[in-house]
Each structure stands twice: as C-alpha cells, then as structure tokens.
Motif scaffolding. Structure first.
Motif, PDB file in Angstrom:
ATOM      1  N   UNK A   1      47.005  40.094   5.874  1.00  0.00           N
ATOM      2  CA  UNK A   1      47.011  38.674   5.527  1.00  0.00           C
ATOM      3  C   UNK A   1      45.848  38.319   4.600  1.00  0.00           C
ATOM      4  N   UNK A   2      46.003  37.167   3.927  1.00  0.00           N
ATOM      5  CA  UNK A   2      44.972  36.619   3.055  1.00  0.00           C
ATOM      6  C   UNK A   2      44.324  35.436   3.759  1.00  0.00           C
ATOM      7  N   UNK A   3      42.992  35.351   3.656  1.00  0.00           N
ATOM      8  CA  UNK A   3      42.209  34.298   4.290  1.00  0.00           C
ATOM      9  C   UNK A   3      41.351  33.591   3.240  1.00  0.00           C
ATOM     10  N   UNK A   4      40.926  32.375   3.575  1.00  0.00           N
ATOM     11  CA  UNK A   4      39.956  31.655   2.774  1.00  0.00           C
ATOM     12  C   UNK A   4      38.753  31.352   3.662  1.00  0.00           C
ATOM     13  N   UNK A   5      37.533  31.546   3.090  1.00  0.00           N
ATOM     14  CA  UNK A   5      36.323  31.324   3.869  1.00  0.00           C
ATOM     15  C   UNK A   5      35.240  30.733   2.974  1.00  0.00           C
ATOM     16  N   UNK A   6      34.278  30.021   3.555  1.00  0.00           N
ATOM     17  CA  UNK A   6      33.139  29.551   2.768  1.00  0.00           C
ATOM     18  C   UNK A   6      32.318  30.741   2.253  1.00  0.00           C
ATOM     19  N   UNK A   7      31.874  30.662   1.022  1.00  0.00           N
ATOM     20  CA  UNK A   7      31.126  31.774   0.431  1.00  0.00           C
ATOM     21  C   UNK A   7      29.769  31.955   1.106  1.00  0.00           C
TER      22      UNK A   7
END
Length: 299
Positions: A95-101
């Motif tokens: 899966x693909x995730x988004x996170x704060x850098x």
C-alpha cells in the motif's frame, strides 16, 4: 523484507552535478540506504533504510531517523509531496501512505483493490499519484501503469485508472514538471524478456513514445525540475528486472537528446541507487547511492 548490507559492503551516498562533478556525501557500513529524494529547501536528502525513513543533512552529513507511526516497513519507493511538508511512501504490505515529512502519523492512501501499489510519481499539483500495480501481488505478472487520487478513501477508489502502455512490464512512472507526461521504463518495445527501454506517455494515456533505443537495459528516467536534464540507470544487456549488486551506470542526458550521454557515472549497485527522483530544486545537482564491496585478501 528490508534489504541489508552484505559482509564487507558499504553504502555510499553521492552528489553529482550537471557539469560532471561528483562527491561522496556519506558512507556507512551499518545501514543500507536507498533511493534519495531531495527536499524542496535544498538542505536534506530523504532515504529509506532498514524499513525506516531517514533524513541526511547535505551540509553536515548528519543522518537522523524520521519517526513514523501507522505504517509498515518501507521499501524504496517514496516521493515528496509538492507542498514540501509531506511525503508519499510505499510499504511492504503493498500500500501507499502519506505522512508528515517531519515525522508523525501516516495515513493509508490506496484501497484494497487487489493490487500491490509501488509509488513513483506525484503530479505537480499534488492531486494524483502514479504507481505500478501488480495484480494480486503476483510478481510473475507484468506491472501495470496506474494512477490514483492522492487524497485516499472513496476519492482514491473512484479516481483509480490503468493506462495502456503495452503488454510488457513497466516501472518508474513519474510526472514531467509541467504535468503533461508520465516518464517510465517499459519492456513493451522489445520481444526480449527484461529489455526495458525509456519512454513517455501523456497523462491521458495517449502518445506512447520510446525516448531511446539501446542494447542496454534502461530504468527510472528522472527529469530535473526545470525539465532540461534527466538521469537514468543503465543495466547491462540481458539483465532481468532491476537487481542489486551489479556494475551499472548512472547516466545524465539533455531532455532534447536522450541518445547522447552528457556524463556517465559507473558504480556497483542497481536496486536502490536511483529508484526515485533525486534532483535538487536548483536542477544543478542530483544524488545516487553506490554499494561497493571491499576487495577481500588473505593474510
């Protein structure tokens, strides 16, 4: 499962310039770092290693882990969001995730749609992701070029689509700086198994064209932010896939002439060396990783 260094192997993060210069920024025998992204402020590289995310300061060569929660072990497919504050990540669960850098809680973007999702590109406006889809995680089947909305949930499910770039395996889809093209490598131009070549296709799936005809196996075209130059990694003829631990070349070209290398950097590596776009925001520098093995001698 995350890769590790072999005995007597080191990981070297290098910075090269469009003038042909190169310099060693960081070297370690403790962690196998892969796939550098350059942050938009020009100060750091973002890499994965041991299933985690790392920040490498370009000025001090200090390496620090970015703490993330809610995401499995990471692979080497990660791309910074255009806002400069978040990052899209592929993980070993497909899966693909988004996170704060800066670190923090990650949120999943991709649905359970029967595909493994290997991220490579984000559109300039941040609204869409380009990835390689592997149906049912069956790696004997060719990867497919797919796009999806980046905001996850129902929007992502509704926005998912597959682009036809031929029957052969494709990989590395990445948006051009103006958002009109996807650049990738594909085996669809050859009857020879594994013979990946560089190509581009419009984001609507039309006008597929081969950028370079070569006897080598060419992967991962990355355009500079100004669109004037590109890098790619060149594997020996007959290579299957993009394996690790081979003599390969990082190649720099003008986007007006893909057939004429401006500079070439031979190295021992392959997988992890140049998987994602590693251009600096000034379009003058880019990063790549080598994995040399020390020559062993007997006393």
């Amino acid at each position: 499962m995350p890769r590790g260094l072999k005995p007597h192997q080191t990981c070297q993060v290098n910075i090269a310039g469009v003038s042909g210069t190169t310099g060693l920024l960081f070297e370690t025998d403790e962690v196998l770092l892969e796939a550098p992204n350059w942050t938009m402020d020009g100060r750091s590289l973002i890499l994965n290693g041991d299933g985690k995310l790392w920040r490498l300061d370009v000025s001090t060569a200090e390496l620090v882990q970015i703490p993330l929660a809610g995401v499995p072990d990471l692979n080497n497919d990660h791309v910074l969001a255009p806002d400069g504050e978040s990052i899209f990540l592929s993980a070993y669960d497909g899966h693909i995730y988004r996170a704060p850098l800066v670190g923090g809680q990650a949120e999943r973007v991709t649905p359970d749609d029967g595909f493994f999702h290997f991220l490579h590109g984000v559109s300039p406006d941040g609204s869409e992701l380009a990835f390689v889809g592997i149906a049912n995680g069956d790696f004997s089947q060719p990867g497919r070029l797919m796009t999806i909305r980046s905001d996850g949930g129902a929007a992502a499910r509704a926005g998912a689509r597959q682009l036809d770039v031929g029957a052969g395996h494709c990989d590395g889809p990445e948006y051009s700086p103006d958002g009109t093209w996807l650049y990738l490598n594909t085996e669809s131009f050859s009857a020879d198994s594994g013979h990946a070549q560089l190509a581009r296709v419009r984001v609507d799936g039309t006008s597929l064209e081969q950028l370079l005809t070569s006897s080598t196996v060419d992967w991962f075209p990355h355009l500079s932010p100004d669109g004037q130059h590109a890098t790619y990694i060149r594997f020996p003829s007959g290579t299957q896939g993009h394996p690790a631990d081979l003599p390969v070349d990082v190649v720099l070209v003008s986007t007006g002439d893909w057939a004429t290398p401006l500079h070439t950097w031979p190295l021992f590596g392959g997988q992890g060396s140049l998987n994602v776009n590693s251009w600096a925001p000034d379009s003058e520098r880019f990063a790549f990783v080598a994995y040399p093995l020390a020559t062993q001698t007997e006393d």
